[in-house]
Enzyme design. Structure first.
Site, mmCIF file in Angstrom:
data_model
loop_
_atom_site.group_PDB
_atom_site.id
_atom_site.type_symbol
_atom_site.label_atom_id
_atom_site.label_comp_id
_atom_site.label_asym_id
_atom_site.label_seq_id
_atom_site.Cartn_x
_atom_site.Cartn_y
_atom_site.Cartn_z
ATOM 1 N N LYS A 1 -112.354 68.765 -8.025
ATOM 2 C CA LYS A 1 -111.056 69.431 -8.148
ATOM 3 C C LYS A 1 -111.077 70.301 -9.390
ATOM 4 C CE LYS A 1 -107.049 69.528 -5.988
ATOM 5 N NZ LYS A 1 -106.774 69.263 -4.577
HETATM 6 P P1 NAD Z 1 -97.547 75.372 -3.269
HETATM 7 O O1 NAD Z 1 -97.688 75.894 -4.646
HETATM 8 O O2 NAD Z 1 -97.735 76.279 -2.111
HETATM 9 O O3 NAD Z 1 -96.101 74.720 -3.075
HETATM 10 C C1 NAD Z 1 -95.551 73.766 -3.925
HETATM 11 C C2 NAD Z 1 -94.042 73.785 -3.695
HETATM 12 O O4 NAD Z 1 -93.451 72.727 -4.433
HETATM 13 C C3 NAD Z 1 -93.390 75.085 -4.147
HETATM 14 O O5 NAD Z 1 -92.444 75.514 -3.196
HETATM 15 C C4 NAD Z 1 -92.722 74.699 -5.464
HETATM 16 O O6 NAD Z 1 -91.600 75.486 -5.776
HETATM 17 C C5 NAD Z 1 -92.365 73.250 -5.180
HETATM 18 N N1 NAD Z 1 -92.201 72.461 -6.404
HETATM 19 C C6 NAD Z 1 -92.928 72.515 -7.543
HETATM 20 N N2 NAD Z 1 -92.471 71.650 -8.444
HETATM 21 C C7 NAD Z 1 -91.436 71.022 -7.859
HETATM 22 C C8 NAD Z 1 -90.543 70.005 -8.284
HETATM 23 N N3 NAD Z 1 -90.627 69.479 -9.507
HETATM 24 N N4 NAD Z 1 -89.604 69.573 -7.406
HETATM 25 C C9 NAD Z 1 -89.510 70.106 -6.171
HETATM 26 N N5 NAD Z 1 -90.328 71.081 -5.711
HETATM 27 C C10 NAD Z 1 -91.271 71.526 -6.552
HETATM 28 O O7 NAD Z 1 -98.513 74.108 -3.201
HETATM 29 P P2 NAD Z 1 -99.141 73.431 -1.911
HETATM 30 O O8 NAD Z 1 -100.464 74.043 -1.685
HETATM 31 O O9 NAD Z 1 -98.126 73.364 -0.840
HETATM 32 O O10 NAD Z 1 -99.431 71.958 -2.475
HETATM 33 C C11 NAD Z 1 -98.427 70.952 -2.518
HETATM 34 C C12 NAD Z 1 -99.082 69.589 -2.629
HETATM 35 O O11 NAD Z 1 -99.963 69.426 -1.515
HETATM 36 C C13 NAD Z 1 -99.932 69.363 -3.874
HETATM 37 O O12 NAD Z 1 -99.849 68.002 -4.237
HETATM 38 C C14 NAD Z 1 -101.331 69.663 -3.384
HETATM 39 O O13 NAD Z 1 -102.329 69.016 -4.152
HETATM 40 C C15 NAD Z 1 -101.263 69.102 -1.986
HETATM 41 N N6 NAD Z 1 -102.282 69.639 -1.072
HETATM 42 C C16 NAD Z 1 -102.361 70.967 -0.788
HETATM 43 C C17 NAD Z 1 -103.324 71.419 0.093
HETATM 44 C C18 NAD Z 1 -103.416 72.863 0.513
HETATM 45 O O14 NAD Z 1 -104.181 73.157 1.453
HETATM 46 N N7 NAD Z 1 -102.692 73.785 -0.069
HETATM 47 C C19 NAD Z 1 -104.227 70.518 0.674
HETATM 48 C C20 NAD Z 1 -104.116 69.163 0.383
HETATM 49 C C21 NAD Z 1 -103.129 68.739 -0.494
#
Ligand code: NAD
Length: 476
Positions: A107
């Site tokens: 990561k």
């Molecule tokens: P992203 O940046 O696209 O979206 C995150 C969202 O969460 C945003 O809309 C943001 O405004 C919101 N957010 C941030 N802080 C917040 C808070 N304190 N309270 C409420 N909302 C909040 O990120 P993502 O890619 O969707 O990732 C989200 C989670 O999923 C992370 O934990 C990431 O590790 C996990 N994840 C993502 C992927 C991927 O393919 N993108 C894969 C596996 C896991």
């Protein structure tokens, strides 16, 4: 009363790991080898922006190299630190093992608020970070393959791929150095939606098992279920969209950075997403009730809670007040180890992160294979498949004429049947299969053993057993 200290994210992952190995038969040495993070590289680099040099801190952590390349996203957030990337790298190891993606765990993260920078500034910062990682083989098609995570997306992955290309002009497999790229830059159809799609497939598989539905104190199917989603970013948006538009579930609340929106009749997910895109937050959206204290809305009554934003949002502080039957961890580490215990005692069923959000790495695996094979999925067989189907349909129609009008094919069946699968359909099929099989491998362990209390311990057991086998094969 003194407050009980919450473990850090990495300690939380270790505690969950320990819970699983306590009911496994691993030698203590091997147990330690699997648990520890192999290496974490910290880089501080300067970029001249707005007339002065700004220094940024980034990390790339490699948790386990039992399989290579190692795989894991790159996150852009001010909260990024060594503890966090190490926890996320460990989760990647177990996640890849659970869904049988042939990777070790890694990561990365850059300590930055991307919203504070212009696009051209972000490009320079990203290229410089990529340069620092690539020159140490921490970005490399056969060693270490990043992907998007929180705060990054296709755009950043395209810059990273291009930077690697520039540094490795003769590497024919250069495109495979990173996944989550746009289609025109070597990406794969279905990667952007993959993690949210995987959450949907995970829930659909859960609802195929009456015993599991009953264990959560639920009944029926996804149809009509009330769902609260935290974080309407890449993962949360796609999960909420598919569950509401394809499976009849109702998104009764969305919790974002600046507060929450509630509508017991179900929110229009696309309208909320568009509002956030143009206004920077949920406040002001007219067709729902706005609540400034967003975190409190996690405690609102619902059937399914989907934390899809960040880690440690369900903690010792609020776990007892969570009022749902089922939590599916779309984000990594949203439930701390202590909160996990409280939820278990309350009878809340948790579908754990290492399974629930594995859709992203699964489709990244397909993209990596596509890049190495230099051909898109379906290109060779699609028309051949169509030709064979056409042959069959023509033959049936001939028989139909011969037998008279006793039966006939509906035009929609004919259209659907004749069409050969394109890349997106193949990707979705591969993802669906992966999510079903991984769920079945977890639930088998969960139901077969009295000493396995929940799906999380079961998921860790399945994953750790596979990693242990790899290490044994390597003579460890
Ligand atoms: P992203 O940046 O696209 O979206 C995150 C969202 O969460 C945003 O809309 C943001 O405004 C919101 N957010 C941030 N802080 C917040 C808070 N304190 N309270 C409420 N909302 C909040 O990120 P993502 O890619 O969707 O990732 C989200 C989670 O999923 C992370 O934990 C990431 O590790 C996990 N994840 C993502 C992927 C991927 O393919 N993108 C894969 C596996 C896991």
């Amino acid at each position: 009363m003194t407050a009980i200290a919450e473990p850090t994210f990495r300690e939380s992952v270790d505690l969950m790991f320990n819970r699983a190995v306590s009911v496994m038969d691993l030698s203590p040495g091997l147990e330690e080898k699997i648990r520890v993070c192999n290496a974490t590289y910290t880089v501080r680099f300067g970029v001249r922006l707005r007339g002065r040099i700004q220094t940024f801190t980034g990390y790339r952590s490699v948790h386990s190299e039992h399989m290579e390349p190692v795989k894991g996203g790159i996150r852009y957030s001010l909260a990024v630190n060594q503890d966090e990337v190490e926890a996320l790298a460990a989760l990647m190891t177990y996640k890849c093992a659970l869904v049988e993606a042939p990777f070790g765990g890694s990561k990365g993260g850059l300590c930055i608020d991307p919203r504070q920078y212009e696009e051209h500034e972000l490009e320079r910062i990203t290229r410089r970070f990529a340069y620092e990682l690539a020159k140490r083989d921490l970005i490399h098609p056969s060693q270490n393959v990043p992907a998007p995570d929180m705060g990054t997306g296709e755009r950043e992955m395209a810059w990273i791929a291009d930077q690697y290309h520039r540094m490795n002009t003769t590497d024919i497999n250069a495109n495979a150095c990173v996944t989550g790229k746009p289609i025109h830059a070597g990406g794969i159809h279905g990667r952007v939606e993959a993690t949210g799609r995987g959450v949907q497939y995970a829930l659909k598989e859960f609802f195929r098992h009456p015993e599991d539905i009953a264990a959560a104190g639920m009944e029926g199917s996804l149809d009509g279920k009330r769902i609260i989603v935290q974080g309407l970013g890449n993962v949360g948006y796609h999960a909420a969209k598919f569950l509401s538009q394809e499976d009849g579930a109702k998104i009764t609340a969305v919790v974002e950075r600046d507060g929450a929106l509630i509508d017991d009749n179900g929110l229009d997910v696309d309208a909320v997403r568009n509002w956030i895109a143009s206004h920077g937050g949920v406040e002001g959206y007219a067709d729902a009730t706005y609540v400034a204290d967003g975190v409190s809305v996690l405690e609102k009554d619902c059937d399914i809670l989907i934390p899809a934003a960040l880690e440690a949002v369900i903690t010792l502080q609020n776990a007892a007040r969570i009022s749902t039957k089922l939590i599916i961890e779309a984000a990594n580490g949203p439930i701390t180890a202590g909160a996990d215990e409280i939820l278990r005692q309350k009878g809340v069923l948790v579908i754990p992160d290492l399974y629930a959000n594995a859709g992203g790495v699964t489709v990244s695996y397909f993209e990596w294979v596509k890049n190495l094979s230099h051909i898109r999925f379906g290109r060779m067989q699609r028309r051949q498949e169509e030709a064979r189907h056409t042959l069959l349909v023509a033959e049936l129609e001939r028989l139909d004429r011969y037998l008279g009008d006793s039966w006939s094919m509906t035009p929609s069946f004919k259209d659907k049947y004749l069409r050969g699968a394109d890349e997106l359909e193949l990707v979705r099929s591969g993802l669906d299969d992966t999510m079903r099989i991984a769920y079945q491998s977890m639930r088998e362990v969960w139901h077969a053993r009295d000493d396995v209390p929940d799906l999380r311990v079961a998921a860790y057991i399945v994953a750790i057993e596979r990693v242990a086998l790899s290490y044994r094969d390597k003579g460890l």
